[in-house]
Design an enzyme around this catalytic site. Structure first.
Site, PDB file in Angstrom:
ATOM      1  N   ASP A 218       0.859  -1.181   0.000  1.00  0.00           N
ATOM      2  CA  ASP A 218       0.000   0.000   0.000  1.00  0.00           C
ATOM      3  C   ASP A 218       0.896   1.232   0.000  1.00  0.00           C
ATOM      4  O   ASP A 218       1.689   1.437   0.937  1.00  0.00           O
ATOM      5  CB  ASP A 218      -0.914   0.006   1.232  1.00  0.00           C
ATOM      6  N   GLU A 302      -2.127  -1.355  -5.877  1.00  0.00           N
ATOM      7  CA  GLU A 302      -3.379  -0.753  -6.311  1.00  0.00           C
ATOM      8  C   GLU A 302      -3.181   0.022  -7.611  1.00  0.00           C
ATOM      9  O   GLU A 302      -2.098   0.526  -7.880  1.00  0.00           O
ATOM     10  CB  GLU A 302      -3.911   0.200  -5.240  1.00  0.00           C
ATOM     11  N   CYS A 374     -13.120  -1.678  12.850  1.00  0.00           N
ATOM     12  CA  CYS A 374     -14.177  -2.466  12.211  1.00  0.00           C
ATOM     13  C   CYS A 374     -15.449  -2.394  13.057  1.00  0.00           C
ATOM     14  O   CYS A 374     -15.423  -2.734  14.257  1.00  0.00           O
ATOM     15  CB  CYS A 374     -13.743  -3.914  12.046  1.00  0.00           C
ATOM     16  N   ASP A 384      -3.185   1.904   6.775  1.00  0.00           N
ATOM     17  CA  ASP A 384      -2.388   1.451   5.641  1.00  0.00           C
ATOM     18  C   ASP A 384      -2.063  -0.036   5.739  1.00  0.00           C
ATOM     19  O   ASP A 384      -2.033  -0.743   4.727  1.00  0.00           O
ATOM     20  CB  ASP A 384      -1.102   2.271   5.546  1.00  0.00           C
TER      21      ASP A 384
END
Length: 450
Positions: A218, A302, A374, A384
């Site tokens: 990332d 990504e 979460c 990250d």
């Protein structure tokens, strides 16, 4: 396997050789400007002829390709440039080649054959503004030994570092020279050799077993890269470290008198600072990408929309300093060199807002939140790192093993529920799939696994 590589070395010319290098760069610029003027004149003549009602073969031909430009130059060079024989013919050919490439890019962009932003029509080059460069493709050029370079009509020029990595391959017959580009950056001359290399691709089960497993990477601003293994690569922020000197040099340049010797000196100092920042950035990125390509079998990154990210005026400078697109570009060819594989996650895959433990979502996560919480399982983890682990999980849903024990291809089954089911899928580097196709493929994999 044959592959193209470039070897770049800094030259150390004496005063006479430096003047000759400037002369050759000027010859390339002169040929480029002459060819562009010839093309514009031919286009204007065609427009006038069409207004008279002429058409077809009666129209004046326009030298648009490199062979046509060379033919026109050879017919006119003794009149427009009586001094042409003082420089190598390759310098003039390099200028015409640059023009032909610019015209082709312009045509392809207008016809939709070239991706990216629209390419404008070529413009004239001005001394002191355009980049000084020329290229050799024929003649007796190349390394003379580990510390000397042969350049036609210039002589043997010293280099600042030994060229054993290149001369060794040439001596063993494992490399073939295709061209040499001489350029000037921040007052220093460089030579870059384009070489076709016979490269042995790493393979075999023993080599794969010695590698670490797949890794998610990332990229960001706070950290240059966060790996799914937990490693966080610090962002060196080379530009930020040189901003004070850049501001001082920029003010001195802006306050100098145009056309003066002092202005040229201040421009050279400003260019040296920019070049130093660029070299530091390239050095760090090459070390990072080489280490990743050598130590991991699969790398997942990504597909970032960097052009859109830099529109944020608060983060534009920091994002540009990290060179995220350069990391992906280097990984693309280095994974091929070292026998690993690069997987590019879809641009719309929510790696940051998805829990890496249970697959739940936190849609309220903003860019200012550096910790992911979460709402389903209560996991609290670095934002990250959570994204990097999610990228790592994509390998289970998209990777294909090369061969199994019986020699046939088989699909790796999903080891757990992956949050890619309802999101666009993954693709190889340079390819991205649609959301519909990716969702269908994920469902097929789940059915196959069950």
């Amino acid at each position: 396997m044959k592959t193209l590589r470039a070897y770049r070395f800094a030259l150390d010319p004496n005063a006479a050789q430096s003047a000759n290098l400037h002369r050759h760069a000027g010859a390339a610029r002169f040929a480029y400007n002459w060819g562009l003027a010839r093309v514009k004149a031919a286009l204007a003549q065609r427009d006038a002829e069409q207004s008279y009602g002429l058409d077809g073969d009666a129209l004046t031909p326009v030298p648009w390709t490199l062979p046509a430009l060379r033919l026109a130059w050879n017919a006119a060079k003794r009149d427009v440039a009586p001094w042409w024989d003082e420089c190598s013919k390759e310098a003039f050919s390099a200028g015409l080649d640059q023009l032909a490439r610019g015209l082709k890019n312009f045509t392809d962009s207008r016809r939709g054959k070239r991706k990216g932003q629209r390419v404008g029509f070529p413009r004239f080059k001005k001394r002191g503004k355009a980049r000084d460069s020329f290229r050799y493709t024929t003649g007796a050029y190349g390394p003379a030994d580990d510390h000397l370079v042969k350049l036609p009509r210039i002589g043997r020029v010293k280099v600042h570092e030994p060229m054993g990595a290149l001369t060794g391959r040439l001596a063993e017959g494992r490399a073939r020279l295709l061209g040499a580009t001489v350029s000037r950056t921040a007052g220093r001359w460089f030579v870059s050799f384009t070489v076709e290399v016979d490269r042995e691709m790493p393979g075999g089960p023993s080599r794969r077993q010695r590698r670490a497993g797949p890794v998610g990477v990332d990229l960001g601003v706070t950290h240059l890269a966060v790996l799914s293994t937990g490693e966080m690569v610090a962002n060196p922020k080379h530009l930020a470290g040189s901003l004070r000197r850049l501001r001082k040099a920029s003010r001195a340049y802006a306050r100098s008198k145009p056309g003066s010797a002092g202005r040229r000196q201040r421009a050279a100092r400003l260019a040296r600072i920019h070049a130093r920042v660029a070299h530091q950035r390239h050095d760090g990125l090459h070390k990072l990408t080489t280490r990743l390509a050598k130590t991991h079998s699969v790398i997942v990154v990504e597909d970032l929309h960097v052009a859109g990210m830099v529109r944020n005026r608060r983060l534009a400078r920091a994002i540009a300093d990290t060179a995220m697109a350069e990391v992906r570009r280097q990984l693309l060819y280095k994974t091929r060199w070292y026998g690993s594989r690069l997987i590019v996650a879809d641009r719309w895959y929510p790696s940051s807002k998805t829990c890496s433990d249970c697959g739940g979502r936190n849609p309220s996560l903003t860019l200012a939140d550096r910790t992911f919480t979460c709402p389903s399982c209560g996991l609290v983890v670095d934002r990250d790192l959570n994204a990097a682990v999610n990228l790592r999980h994509l390998v289970a849903g998209s990777a294909l093993e090369t061969e199994n024990a019986r020699g046939g291809d088989r699909e790796t089954a999903l080891a757990r529920q992956v949050p890619m089911k309802r999101e666009p899928g993954t693709a190889r580097a340079g390819q991205t799939g649609s959301a519909v196709l990716s969702t269908t493929a994920a469902r097929q994999r789940l059915t196959h696994a069950s």
